[in-house]
Design a protein around this motif. Structure first.
Motif, mmCIF file in Angstrom:
data_model
loop_
_atom_site.group_PDB
_atom_site.id
_atom_site.type_symbol
_atom_site.label_atom_id
_atom_site.label_comp_id
_atom_site.label_asym_id
_atom_site.label_seq_id
_atom_site.Cartn_x
_atom_site.Cartn_y
_atom_site.Cartn_z
ATOM 1 N N ALA A 1 0.802 -1.156 0.003
ATOM 2 C CA ALA A 1 -0.050 -0.083 0.046
ATOM 3 C C ALA A 1 0.890 1.314 0.146
ATOM 4 O O ALA A 1 1.943 1.403 0.708
ATOM 5 C CB ALA A 1 -1.020 -0.137 1.167
ATOM 6 N N VAL A 2 0.328 2.434 -0.833
ATOM 7 C CA VAL A 2 1.236 3.555 -0.860
ATOM 8 C C VAL A 2 0.203 4.708 -0.777
ATOM 9 O O VAL A 2 -0.920 4.681 -1.184
ATOM 10 C CB VAL A 2 1.805 3.399 -2.359
ATOM 11 C CG1 VAL A 2 2.432 4.841 -2.440
ATOM 12 C CG2 VAL A 2 2.949 2.472 -2.538
ATOM 13 N N GLU A 3 0.795 5.617 0.085
ATOM 14 C CA GLU A 3 -0.007 6.932 0.176
ATOM 15 C C GLU A 3 0.781 7.868 -0.570
ATOM 16 O O GLU A 3 2.190 8.237 -0.046
ATOM 17 C CB GLU A 3 -0.532 7.086 1.831
ATOM 18 C CG GLU A 3 -1.333 8.656 1.854
ATOM 19 C CD GLU A 3 -1.743 8.563 3.339
ATOM 20 O OE1 GLU A 3 -2.789 8.636 3.619
ATOM 21 O OE2 GLU A 3 -0.780 8.804 4.054
ATOM 22 N N LEU A 4 0.342 8.757 -1.340
ATOM 23 C CA LEU A 4 1.244 9.836 -1.950
ATOM 24 C C LEU A 4 0.414 11.215 -1.383
ATOM 25 O O LEU A 4 -0.583 11.324 -1.343
ATOM 26 C CB LEU A 4 0.990 9.806 -3.291
ATOM 27 C CG LEU A 4 1.923 8.604 -3.852
ATOM 28 C CD1 LEU A 4 1.498 8.499 -5.800
ATOM 29 C CD2 LEU A 4 3.170 8.477 -3.693
ATOM 30 N N GLN A 5 1.411 12.101 -1.125
ATOM 31 C CA GLN A 5 0.994 13.532 -0.910
ATOM 32 C C GLN A 5 1.629 14.684 -1.951
ATOM 33 O O GLN A 5 2.735 14.741 -2.015
ATOM 34 C CB GLN A 5 1.606 13.912 0.579
ATOM 35 C CG GLN A 5 1.371 15.256 0.843
ATOM 36 C CD GLN A 5 -0.007 15.758 1.339
ATOM 37 O OE1 GLN A 5 -0.570 15.337 2.735
ATOM 38 N NE2 GLN A 5 -0.837 16.455 0.476
ATOM 39 N N LEU A 6 0.692 15.100 -2.490
ATOM 40 C CA LEU A 6 0.847 16.264 -3.543
ATOM 41 C C LEU A 6 0.735 17.499 -3.164
ATOM 42 O O LEU A 6 -0.224 17.758 -2.397
ATOM 43 C CB LEU A 6 0.061 15.790 -4.777
ATOM 44 C CG LEU A 6 0.655 14.872 -5.766
ATOM 45 C CD1 LEU A 6 0.635 13.470 -5.174
ATOM 46 C CD2 LEU A 6 -0.341 14.708 -6.918
ATOM 47 N N PHE A 7 1.515 18.485 -3.496
ATOM 48 C CA PHE A 7 1.492 19.685 -3.016
ATOM 49 C C PHE A 7 1.221 20.412 -4.791
ATOM 50 O O PHE A 7 2.361 20.280 -5.477
ATOM 51 C CB PHE A 7 2.756 20.523 -2.887
ATOM 52 C CG PHE A 7 2.700 20.462 -1.121
ATOM 53 C CD1 PHE A 7 1.857 19.526 -0.500
ATOM 54 C CD2 PHE A 7 3.527 21.242 -0.400
ATOM 55 C CE1 PHE A 7 1.808 19.430 1.010
ATOM 56 C CE2 PHE A 7 3.615 21.199 1.182
ATOM 57 C CZ PHE A 7 2.546 20.383 1.743
ATOM 58 N N ALA A 8 0.027 20.869 -5.038
ATOM 59 C CA ALA A 8 -0.239 21.400 -6.300
ATOM 60 C C ALA A 8 -0.650 22.707 -6.414
ATOM 61 O O ALA A 8 -1.521 23.318 -5.430
ATOM 62 C CB ALA A 8 -1.114 20.695 -7.145
ATOM 63 N N ALA A 9 -0.205 23.554 -7.549
ATOM 64 C CA ALA A 9 -0.948 24.898 -7.557
ATOM 65 C C ALA A 9 -2.377 24.974 -7.556
ATOM 66 O O ALA A 9 -2.872 23.862 -8.217
ATOM 67 C CB ALA A 9 -0.375 25.309 -8.888
ATOM 68 N N ASN A 10 -2.935 25.793 -6.862
ATOM 69 C CA ASN A 10 -4.601 26.038 -6.750
ATOM 70 C C ASN A 10 -5.291 25.709 -7.908
ATOM 71 O O ASN A 10 -6.125 25.337 -7.983
ATOM 72 C CB ASN A 10 -4.584 27.398 -6.016
ATOM 73 C CG ASN A 10 -6.015 27.517 -5.542
ATOM 74 O OD1 ASN A 10 -6.505 26.621 -4.955
ATOM 75 N ND2 ASN A 10 -6.601 28.536 -5.859
ATOM 76 N N SER A 11 -4.674 26.271 -9.238
ATOM 77 C CA SER A 11 -5.364 26.285 -10.249
ATOM 78 C C SER A 11 -5.644 24.851 -11.110
ATOM 79 O O SER A 11 -6.325 24.673 -11.702
ATOM 80 C CB SER A 11 -4.794 27.156 -11.433
ATOM 81 O OG SER A 11 -3.439 26.919 -11.580
ATOM 82 N N LEU A 12 -4.842 23.946 -10.357
ATOM 83 C CA LEU A 12 -4.794 22.372 -10.844
ATOM 84 C C LEU A 12 -6.174 21.603 -9.833
ATOM 85 O O LEU A 12 -6.196 20.564 -10.292
ATOM 86 C CB LEU A 12 -3.400 21.904 -10.480
ATOM 87 C CG LEU A 12 -2.486 22.079 -11.563
ATOM 88 C CD1 LEU A 12 -1.139 21.549 -11.226
ATOM 89 C CD2 LEU A 12 -2.664 21.325 -13.092
ATOM 90 N N SER A 13 -6.437 22.328 -9.025
ATOM 91 C CA SER A 13 -7.455 21.332 -8.058
ATOM 92 C C SER A 13 -8.379 20.318 -8.671
ATOM 93 O O SER A 13 -8.456 19.331 -8.501
ATOM 94 C CB SER A 13 -8.209 22.246 -7.153
ATOM 95 O OG SER A 13 -9.044 23.293 -7.929
ATOM 96 N N LYS A 14 -9.400 20.800 -9.581
ATOM 97 C CA LYS A 14 -10.497 20.170 -10.096
ATOM 98 C C LYS A 14 -9.684 19.251 -11.107
ATOM 99 O O LYS A 14 -10.227 17.842 -10.944
ATOM 100 C CB LYS A 14 -11.309 21.040 -10.945
ATOM 101 C CG LYS A 14 -12.209 22.069 -9.958
ATOM 102 C CD LYS A 14 -13.200 21.422 -9.226
ATOM 103 C CE LYS A 14 -14.162 22.192 -8.291
ATOM 104 N NZ LYS A 14 -14.944 23.296 -9.191
#
Length: 308
Positions: free
Chosen positions: A52-65
């Motif tokens: 099992a893998v859990e990933l944490q992404l930090f992404a620019a706000n405009s990418l949310s949807k």
């Protein structure tokens, strides 16, 4: 006697045919049921073969949807992968989170400059950095506004804005879209760069609207989403956002496209974070997200264009 034999034989044949069709039907149903259970079984086997893998992404706000949709698609075929609550903030705020010790596996910024900062500060592995998306800067107005009707052909220009007849929403210094906007505004005398630079030469961060046609008319916001909402609500006449934000939020109409030569190229760089404990899995996701045909369609539907 022969007549009775023929009748008996006809009956036997009829029963045989019915039996054959019944067997065929059972066989078909069995095959269908097997097909229906085979895929989940394969997925379960595949899942059991991975940790099992859990990933944490930090992404620019405009990418949310768009990113939410792509992540959901990915986990359908990668059942062993889950995504922790992905952080969608302005690129400057994402760097601040990392500076404060926050953990992330992937950083996707809406600014090359902000990614440069992340590299310099050691937040990401520079060797994994690449340009993921490109975008356009547009001017929008509320969809029911007079400007939206008047400029339905998207002919509104920076020179029109420089008349000083309109109120404007712009992202603040932490928002890359705001930086690009200020670079563009500097070319028509609506933003004064602290170093006296204009267009692509300006950072678009340090400067002022004082003494320009936009003095007292600029509404600064901490995210490009909030900028878009100002136009949606009618709080301002014009807002500067990415073309993808029109898909993401709705409620606005593009009245003009900002010329590319007035600002730096709008590029979204991505990189694996240096402290990631799931670097291999993170890289696999990014590779899939930029090559899978269905993922590409999702990016396109939300107004993003992959660089490669």
């Amino acid at each position: 006697m022969r007549k009775r034999i023929r009748v008996v034989l006809a009956s036997v044949c009829a029963f045989a045919l019915v039996g054959a069709f019944a067997l065929a039907g059972c066989s078909s149903n069995t095959e269908q049921q097997a097909g229906e259970t085979q895929k989940p079984a394969e997925e379960q086997a595949k899942s059991e073969s991975h940790e099992a893998v859990e990933l944490q992404l930090f992404a620019a706000n405009s990418l949310s949807k768009a990113m939410d949709a792509v992540q959901e698609l990915y986990t359908q075929d990668h059942t062993w992968v889950t995504f922790k609550d992905t952080q969608y903030l302005s690129s400057g705020e994402l760097n601040e989170q990392l500076a404060g010790g926050a953990y992330a596996d992937v950083l996707i910024s809406a600014s090359k400059g902000k990614m440069d900062d992340a590299v310099e500060k050691g937040y990401v592995d520079e060797a994994t950095r690449f340009d993921m998306f490109k975008n356009d800067l547009v001017m929008v107005a509320g969809e029911d506004s007079e400007l939206a009707a008047k400029y339905a052909d998207q002919s509104f220009t920076l020179d029109d804005l420089a008349t000083g007849d309109y109120t404007v929403a712009v992202g603040d210094a932490s928002v890359p879209a705001g930086n690009y906007t200020n670079q563009a505004l500097s070319t028509v005398g609506c933003f004064i760069d602290a170093d006296g630079k204009t267009g692509k030469d300006s950072a678009g961060t340090d400067g002022s609207y004082d003494g320009t046609p936009l003095e007292g008319k600029v509404n600064l916001q901490s995210s490009v989403g909030n900028v878009c909402k100002q136009a949606q609500s009618g709080a301002v006449d014009v807002a500067f956002v990415y073309s993808s934000d029109v898909y993401r939020f709705g409620g606005v109409k593009v009245i003009g496209v900002v010329p590319d030569d007035t600002h730096k190229n709008i590029i979204y760089p991505a990189a694996i974070c240096k402290d990631s404990t799931q670097a291999e899995a993170a890289n696999e996701f990014i590779e899939w997200a930029t090559t899978n045909a269905d993922a590409k369609k999702l990016w396109q539907e939300w107004g993003f264009e992959l660089v490669s």
